[in-house]
Design a protein around this motif. Sequence first.
Motif, PDB file in Angstrom:
ATOM      1  N   GLY A 200      -5.189   3.934  14.062  1.00  0.00           N
ATOM      2  CA  GLY A 200      -3.562   3.876  13.730  1.00  0.00           C
ATOM      3  C   GLY A 200      -2.788   4.870  14.504  1.00  0.00           C
ATOM      4  N   GLN A 201      -1.780   4.754  15.021  1.00  0.00           N
ATOM      5  CA  GLN A 201      -0.981   5.617  15.988  1.00  0.00           C
ATOM      6  C   GLN A 201       0.451   5.749  15.273  1.00  0.00           C
ATOM      7  N   GLY A 202       0.970   7.063  14.933  1.00  0.00           N
ATOM      8  CA  GLY A 202       2.110   7.103  14.308  1.00  0.00           C
ATOM      9  C   GLY A 202       2.705   8.432  14.123  1.00  0.00           C
ATOM     10  N   ILE A 203       3.894   8.630  13.780  1.00  0.00           N
ATOM     11  CA  ILE A 203       4.398  10.078  13.465  1.00  0.00           C
ATOM     12  C   ILE A 203       3.844  10.497  12.181  1.00  0.00           C
ATOM     13  N   ALA A 204       3.874  11.918  11.976  1.00  0.00           N
ATOM     14  CA  ALA A 204       3.315  12.269  10.585  1.00  0.00           C
ATOM     15  C   ALA A 204       4.525  12.231   9.606  1.00  0.00           C
ATOM     16  N   VAL A 205       4.418  11.697   8.445  1.00  0.00           N
ATOM     17  CA  VAL A 205       5.468  11.582   7.561  1.00  0.00           C
ATOM     18  C   VAL A 205       4.713  12.178   6.290  1.00  0.00           C
ATOM     19  N   PHE A 206       5.210  13.092   5.544  1.00  0.00           N
ATOM     20  CA  PHE A 206       4.675  13.680   4.327  1.00  0.00           C
ATOM     21  C   PHE A 206       5.346  12.824   3.155  1.00  0.00           C
ATOM     22  N   ASP A 340       6.775   3.810  13.398  1.00  0.00           N
ATOM     23  CA  ASP A 340       5.454   3.755  13.015  1.00  0.00           C
ATOM     24  C   ASP A 340       5.031   4.969  12.577  1.00  0.00           C
ATOM     25  N   SER A 341       4.394   5.231  11.311  1.00  0.00           N
ATOM     26  CA  SER A 341       4.176   6.366  10.873  1.00  0.00           C
ATOM     27  C   SER A 341       2.705   6.483  10.099  1.00  0.00           C
ATOM     28  N   TYR A 356       5.171   1.663   0.135  1.00  0.00           N
ATOM     29  CA  TYR A 356       5.702   1.987   1.593  1.00  0.00           C
ATOM     30  C   TYR A 356       5.670   0.536   2.210  1.00  0.00           C
ATOM     31  N   ASP A 357       6.679   0.495   3.280  1.00  0.00           N
ATOM     32  CA  ASP A 357       6.777  -0.877   4.092  1.00  0.00           C
ATOM     33  C   ASP A 357       5.318  -0.688   4.992  1.00  0.00           C
ATOM     34  N   ARG A 358       4.699  -1.743   4.628  1.00  0.00           N
ATOM     35  CA  ARG A 358       3.314  -2.131   5.282  1.00  0.00           C
ATOM     36  C   ARG A 358       3.357  -2.398   6.910  1.00  0.00           C
ATOM     37  N   ARG A 359       4.601  -2.695   7.438  1.00  0.00           N
ATOM     38  CA  ARG A 359       4.666  -2.925   8.805  1.00  0.00           C
ATOM     39  C   ARG A 359       4.889  -1.710   9.734  1.00  0.00           C
ATOM     40  N   ARG A 360       5.167  -0.745   8.793  1.00  0.00           N
ATOM     41  CA  ARG A 360       5.334   0.609   9.732  1.00  0.00           C
ATOM     42  C   ARG A 360       4.446   1.614   9.140  1.00  0.00           C
ATOM     43  N   LEU A 361       3.484   1.515   8.313  1.00  0.00           N
ATOM     44  CA  LEU A 361       2.655   2.455   7.696  1.00  0.00           C
ATOM     45  C   LEU A 361       1.350   1.951   8.721  1.00  0.00           C
ATOM     46  N   LYS A 362       1.034   2.921   9.508  1.00  0.00           N
ATOM     47  CA  LYS A 362      -0.086   2.858  10.459  1.00  0.00           C
ATOM     48  C   LYS A 362      -1.301   3.491   9.954  1.00  0.00           C
ATOM     49  N   ILE A 376      -7.436   3.296  -2.636  1.00  0.00           N
ATOM     50  CA  ILE A 376      -7.920   3.089  -1.558  1.00  0.00           C
ATOM     51  C   ILE A 376      -8.349   1.625  -1.236  1.00  0.00           C
ATOM     52  N   ILE A 377      -8.647   0.864  -2.476  1.00  0.00           N
ATOM     53  CA  ILE A 377      -8.635  -0.558  -2.575  1.00  0.00           C
ATOM     54  C   ILE A 377      -7.519  -0.990  -2.057  1.00  0.00           C
ATOM     55  N   VAL A 378      -6.270  -0.552  -2.808  1.00  0.00           N
ATOM     56  CA  VAL A 378      -4.915  -0.986  -2.141  1.00  0.00           C
ATOM     57  C   VAL A 378      -4.801  -0.897  -0.597  1.00  0.00           C
ATOM     58  N   ALA A 379      -5.091   0.219  -0.122  1.00  0.00           N
ATOM     59  CA  ALA A 379      -4.963   0.450   1.138  1.00  0.00           C
ATOM     60  C   ALA A 379      -5.799  -0.459   2.140  1.00  0.00           C
ATOM     61  N   ARG A 380      -6.879  -0.797   1.625  1.00  0.00           N
ATOM     62  CA  ARG A 380      -7.989  -1.813   2.193  1.00  0.00           C
ATOM     63  C   ARG A 380      -7.023  -3.115   2.166  1.00  0.00           C
ATOM     64  N   ALA A 381      -6.605  -3.690   1.129  1.00  0.00           N
ATOM     65  CA  ALA A 381      -5.931  -4.875   0.821  1.00  0.00           C
ATOM     66  C   ALA A 381      -4.730  -4.801   1.760  1.00  0.00           C
ATOM     67  N   MET A 382      -4.126  -3.649   2.040  1.00  0.00           N
ATOM     68  CA  MET A 382      -2.870  -3.647   2.991  1.00  0.00           C
ATOM     69  C   MET A 382      -3.072  -3.502   4.411  1.00  0.00           C
ATOM     70  N   GLY A 383      -4.666  -3.283   4.597  1.00  0.00           N
ATOM     71  CA  GLY A 383      -5.081  -3.067   6.077  1.00  0.00           C
ATOM     72  C   GLY A 383      -4.615  -1.744   6.666  1.00  0.00           C
ATOM     73  N   VAL A 384      -4.514  -0.852   5.787  1.00  0.00           N
ATOM     74  CA  VAL A 384      -4.316   0.385   6.426  1.00  0.00           C
ATOM     75  C   VAL A 384      -5.382   1.227   6.400  1.00  0.00           C
ATOM     76  N   PRO A 385      -5.763   1.834   7.667  1.00  0.00           N
ATOM     77  CA  PRO A 385      -6.762   2.651   7.824  1.00  0.00           C
ATOM     78  C   PRO A 385      -6.478   4.177   6.720  1.00  0.00           C
TER      79      PRO A 385
END
Length: 765
Positions: A200-206, A340-341, A356-362, A376-385
């Motif tokens: 994924g590529q995006g800007i850092a968001v804390f 993209d973040s 978080y908005d899945r479309r922008r969370l990279k 992590i299971i949720v992230a996997r389900a969201m397809g977010v590395p």
Amino acid sequence: MTNAPLPPSTAAQSARNILTRLHEVMAARTNAQSKLNQVVGIIGECLDSEVCSIYLLRDGSLELYATRGLKQEAVHVTRLALGEGLVGTIAEQIETLNLDEAAAHPDFSYRPETGEELFHSFAGVPIIRREQAVGVLCVQHSDPRRYEEIEIETLQTVAMVLSELIANADLVDTTARIDAAAADQSAQRLTGQKLVDGMGQGIAVFHQPRITIEHTVADDIEAERHRVYAAFDKMREQIDRMASQAEFGIGGEHEEVLETYKMFAYDEGWSRRINEAIDSGLTAEAAIERVQQRTRMRMRQIDDPLLRDRMHDLEDLSNRLIRIVSGQMGTAAQMGLRQDSILIARNLGPAELLEYDRRRLKGVVLEEGSLTAHVIIVARAMGVPVLGRVRDVRTSIREGDLLLLDAAAGTVQVRPTTAMLDAFDAKLEISQKRRANLAALRDLPAVTKDGVPIDLMINAGLREDVAALDLTGARGIGLFRTEFQFLVSATLPQRERQQRLYRDVLDAAGDRPVIFRTVDIGGDKALPYMNMEESAQEENPAMGWRALRLALEREGLLKVQARALMEAAAGRTLNVMFPMVSEPWEYEAARALFVGQRAWLASRGKKLPAAIRYGAMLEVPGLVETLDLMLPHLDFLSIGTNDLTQFLFAADRAHPRLAERYDWLSPTVMRYLARVVKLMSGSKVTLGVCGEMAGRPLEAMALLGLGIDRLSITPAGVGPVKAMIRSLDLGALRQDMPAILARPAANPRGQYQAWAEQYGVDLGN
Ligand code: PEP
Ligand code: MG
């Protein structure tokens, strides 16, 4: 801060005098330049200094903006690059200089137009905005003397106020400064552990953003003092509460962090310094930040990594205190991602991630994290590395930095160079090609090379996940985690809302089966809106009042869910599964509750499901001992290897230090599962695995080898697992399995890998 306020110190008094006068200047309706001219006059006079000057950052260099004592012709003429001369050094290093002989300093750079040769002593402090120097405030004197600590502190406090004046007057472009600083900083590569594959590529968001302080000068010092008292009380309360919460109740790293938090939260020195800063006339927010700036400057001079780590904790706490005091408690999710973040956090809860908005969370970069934690299971389900266990996050990454996350490589590149970007794009293209190849498998059956059909399903939890059925070509949903709806809601979802979701899911699935698991809340899936006091005080929430245990006691909750499921599945087959069954009676009780609700609906003439199939999850190892008693009443059994392994090894699934300690392919797990398969042989009850383990090609291969032929996995795993299945000679593996189980190698993973290599199994490497 429970103590009575101390009388203001001399330092505070001297700063307060200046601040009172500055306050008047700032409030006056004059232009910025004349305000700065007045400011240098006031400071020079109050500190009895012949020279006082303000340099501000403009077009990448520091320009003399106002001075008392230097030649006026030099104003807007004298410029120093970042790092050039004493002023440039102060700004670049964000440090304070206090010299009795300025010309003797190696960085001294003489500027004849200023006429500064008359002055020997020099003291300067950076003017900071959003952790970056945007200017320098300095004083000079003809006597070669060092300025007193009190004077330096006063200068630092004044610099804080100046940063507000400068920002309000738009005198420097702080964003440009920050971008320039980011560009200045060289690229960096941080490493961590792959928790969810992907790039994924995006800007850092804390996740917990820094707060920009808008008002620095207090109108009413007593009021500010009370605000900070109240904030301290609240923060201490929060920290104490954390101690009793799930994620902090487990010892190890969390406990260390918490201990440090507590130490700082109750540190009288820290609260006293903030109090003093308030005495000097600052607002509560500015006082906290002022003390933190000072600590930061001191820490820059200390090269002890351990101490630096501790300072991160203080930084965290200081940020928390400012957020409390300013009432800005929101996370980055609440403010919304604008592009993209890549999200940065110490750790996250599943509900926090879902905001978080899945479309922008990279991508997500965590300082902690472990493979089977629910987030992590949720992230996997969201397809977010997700990359976890990344150190030095806060010193190396700043808000807005460009990041390239490559979870498989275990890296995140910070502020990449063009060459890095090119290499990343090239790799991304290859991985997209591979994904496209896998997608081409979508319509091909999940059948082994020797013709054994495997039932490949997906795990889901949100309405959007159902789309993955079509995208992957999976046969159905083998685990629908209904608690996700509860986690993303601000309030307890009512029956109608639940029913709507279940109906939508069933409609989208069409003929494909969906197994709904009843709510698995508690543990690390606490619901903020539900009174979970019983579980908040638990020492071992994963083994506590959660899932079916909670649902059987909170009968109302389960009844509502039962009705919602049955009405949603009217006229169709409903598959229901109960989580965390420990003894058969729990399953029986849950099933009886469903049967009762079915009768209730029937008595009201409601349309019912055509059939209801009941299943249980095998997650508590002890259930195996009574499995034979339960089998006659079961339609299906699904092994939840995430919880099962945590209990088999007595190793918290969310504990970062234990994340890699035990292997799913160890003889402990494999022999246990082999035993379950044996116990089930001859029974009509179908057996499957729905833990994360089954979504990894090598582990999935081993499960098939044991005789399991039904896997429910994360959607991203379908392609790779299907590729493995289609290249597998299952007959050969099942023949070799008894020997592998009987004589496991020291490195069992290697043993399975070697087998796969020998037989040409596609593991996607
Ligand atoms: C499991 O424990 O393996 C499982 C599938 O359930 P969850 O991960 O939701 O606890
Ligand atoms: Mg589980």
